[in-house]
Design an enzyme around this catalytic site. Sequence first.
Site, short mmCIF file in Angstrom:
data_model
loop_
_atom_site.label_atom_id
_atom_site.label_comp_id
_atom_site.label_asym_id
_atom_site.label_seq_id
_atom_site.Cartn_x
_atom_site.Cartn_y
_atom_site.Cartn_z
N HIS A 84 26.30 46.90 48.75
CA HIS A 84 27.63 46.94 48.12
C HIS A 84 28.50 47.90 48.92
CE1 HIS A 84 26.13 44.89 44.49
NE2 HIS A 84 25.09 45.71 44.53
N ASP A 87 36.22 49.45 47.75
CA ASP A 87 37.60 49.41 48.23
C ASP A 87 38.44 50.03 47.13
OD1 ASP A 87 40.29 48.72 48.52
OD2 ASP A 87 39.91 46.63 49.06
N HIS A 89 42.05 51.09 45.90
CA HIS A 89 43.46 50.80 46.23
C HIS A 89 44.27 52.08 46.41
CE1 HIS A 89 43.20 46.45 44.40
NE2 HIS A 89 42.39 46.64 45.42
N HIS A 124 37.24 48.40 43.62
CA HIS A 124 36.30 47.29 43.43
C HIS A 124 35.37 47.18 44.62
CE1 HIS A 124 38.37 44.68 46.37
NE2 HIS A 124 39.48 45.27 45.93
N CYS A 125 34.28 46.44 44.42
CA CYS A 125 33.38 46.17 45.53
C CYS A 125 34.02 45.11 46.42
CB CYS A 125 32.03 45.68 45.00
SG CYS A 125 30.82 45.42 46.31
N HIS A 133 30.90 39.70 43.55
CA HIS A 133 30.66 41.10 43.22
C HIS A 133 31.64 41.58 42.14
CE1 HIS A 133 27.68 42.48 46.37
NE2 HIS A 133 27.95 41.23 46.73
N MET A 138 32.06 44.67 39.21
CA MET A 138 32.23 45.79 40.15
C MET A 138 33.70 46.15 40.36
SD MET A 138 29.14 45.40 42.85
CE MET A 138 28.99 47.17 43.01
N HIS A 230 49.05 42.98 25.42
CA HIS A 230 49.89 43.10 24.23
C HIS A 230 49.10 43.82 23.16
CE1 HIS A 230 52.88 41.71 21.24
NE2 HIS A 230 51.83 41.47 20.45
N GLU A 249 60.99 50.68 29.22
CA GLU A 249 60.88 51.14 27.84
C GLU A 249 61.02 49.98 26.87
OE1 GLU A 249 62.40 55.71 28.07
OE2 GLU A 249 63.96 54.18 27.84
N THR A 253 55.02 42.99 25.77
CA THR A 253 53.87 42.48 26.51
C THR A 253 54.08 42.82 27.97
OG1 THR A 253 53.65 40.62 24.98
CG2 THR A 253 52.60 40.35 27.12
N HIS A 279 47.64 38.16 25.68
CA HIS A 279 48.41 37.22 24.86
C HIS A 279 48.36 35.78 25.38
CE1 HIS A 279 51.20 36.08 21.76
NE2 HIS A 279 51.31 37.33 21.35
CU CU Z 1 29.01 44.81 45.27
#
Ligand code: CU
Length: 446
Positions: A84, A87, A89, A124-125, A133, A138, A230, A249, A253, A279
Amino acid sequence: IAVNQEMLAELTAPPHVPTPIGRRKAKKLVVNMEILEQVGTMTDGTTYNYWTFGGSVPGSFIRTRVGDEVEFTLSNHPDNKLPHNIDLHAVTGPGGGAESSFVAPGHEKTFSFKTLNPGLYVYHCATAPVGMHIANGMYGLILVEPEGGLPEVDKEYYIMQGDFYTKGKNGERGLQPFDMQKAVDENADYVVFNGSVGALTGDNAITAKVGETVRLFVGNGGPNLVSSFHVIGEIFDKVYVEGGDLINENIQTTLIPAGGAAIVEFRVDVPGTLVLVDHSIFRAFNKGALGMLKVEGEENKKIYSGEIREGIYLPEGPGIQNMPTTDEIVEADIPAKSFDEQMEFGKQVYMQNCFACHQSEGQGVPNAFPPLAKSDYLNADVDRAISAVVNGLTGEITVNGVKYNSVMTRQMLSPDEVANVLTYVYNSWGNSGKVITREMVQKVKN
Ligand code: CU
Ligand code: HEM
């Protein structure tokens, strides 16, 4: 950076989040994340083999501030079956860290990055097949707080949506393997918050008291579906749109993209149960995307005069609408009495243990899992094939002219099960038609 400014990051499982950063200065923050592949409950009577960051879906929440230097160690537990990576962000750098963190079972990798942009980010993987994955759980969230921290609130929670694809239909009992074709078709059997049906309902509901301010860190791991997040019976006072600086503000949803997040905030003014949903409403009532926030305290008839009943939407429930079938359970160690029985038992073992990677027609997955259909590697050497199943297989191999360099861990099967599954494989999809016996398996087992 001076040594006394190094600190170990607090990691939390959902729905909890670590302590706010407050006014602390930027530091070297040490994050130790362990990858665990483990069977968990998807819904009553149905289990799933989750792949997790830190033992939960979503994975452990990471809380940092802008300017931190994060030293990240990713450990892949020796009992895991696959390599594995991660990553994030929030990372500025190749693959969000994926390139530096690719790690085989029983190994660990360390890399470091600086948090340049405040916001709420998904991690995430990113190991092939990436979608698989992610679909197995993951993903998670990393928060980068701005200097001085986010404004104080009374309650903070961590919620993340994900869609799951299982061989059986929603509610079908037993251990359900991942279904690649349904995932490609974006035909989800389960859409849930925090990894399973009911992770945020009943006794697992999150709570607040009348008058408190609530902040939800909401992510969406996907792999496919966009969430229309929501809360039934509440209006978001503030939404940090897509987890960034822009604050909207008075929102009913908010859209949370796959691989994206949002921070939503509201004050709870009256008691009762607020219902968190995607929703896209069939997902909420038929596939599991439903959670609860229970609010206790004094009623305020000026804001809401009517009767407030708990769980008003429950009669429909995160509904399991099909009768379960129980006839698919493989009885271990009952020897097959004929070739036909070996094929029948072998197919069951295959669907439970091999299908997720080698696929329904033994076709494999490009760049990740070699084919078993018409496999020259398989057909050339029976002992070698048995060994792959009972002892595992790693390192470079060539199957039908294509190179693979990955890990298959040993399968936890009885000798009879191995004999049956390999007999099934050898007598399917254009293979050489050999019959494997328990004795042949026992001879090869280390
Ligand atoms: Cu993985
Ligand atoms: C390789 C069989 C389960 C991943 C192989 C090979 C065989 C085999 C015969 C040799 C190459 C070939 O002929 O294509 C089986 C059987 C399984 C099973 C019978 C179930 C009892 C799994 C699972 C995974 C997996 C669950 C993934 C989690 C792999 C990988 C390789 C491989 C990655 C290549 C290893 C390398 O690159 O050295 N498998 N397998 N297998 N299998 Fe499986």
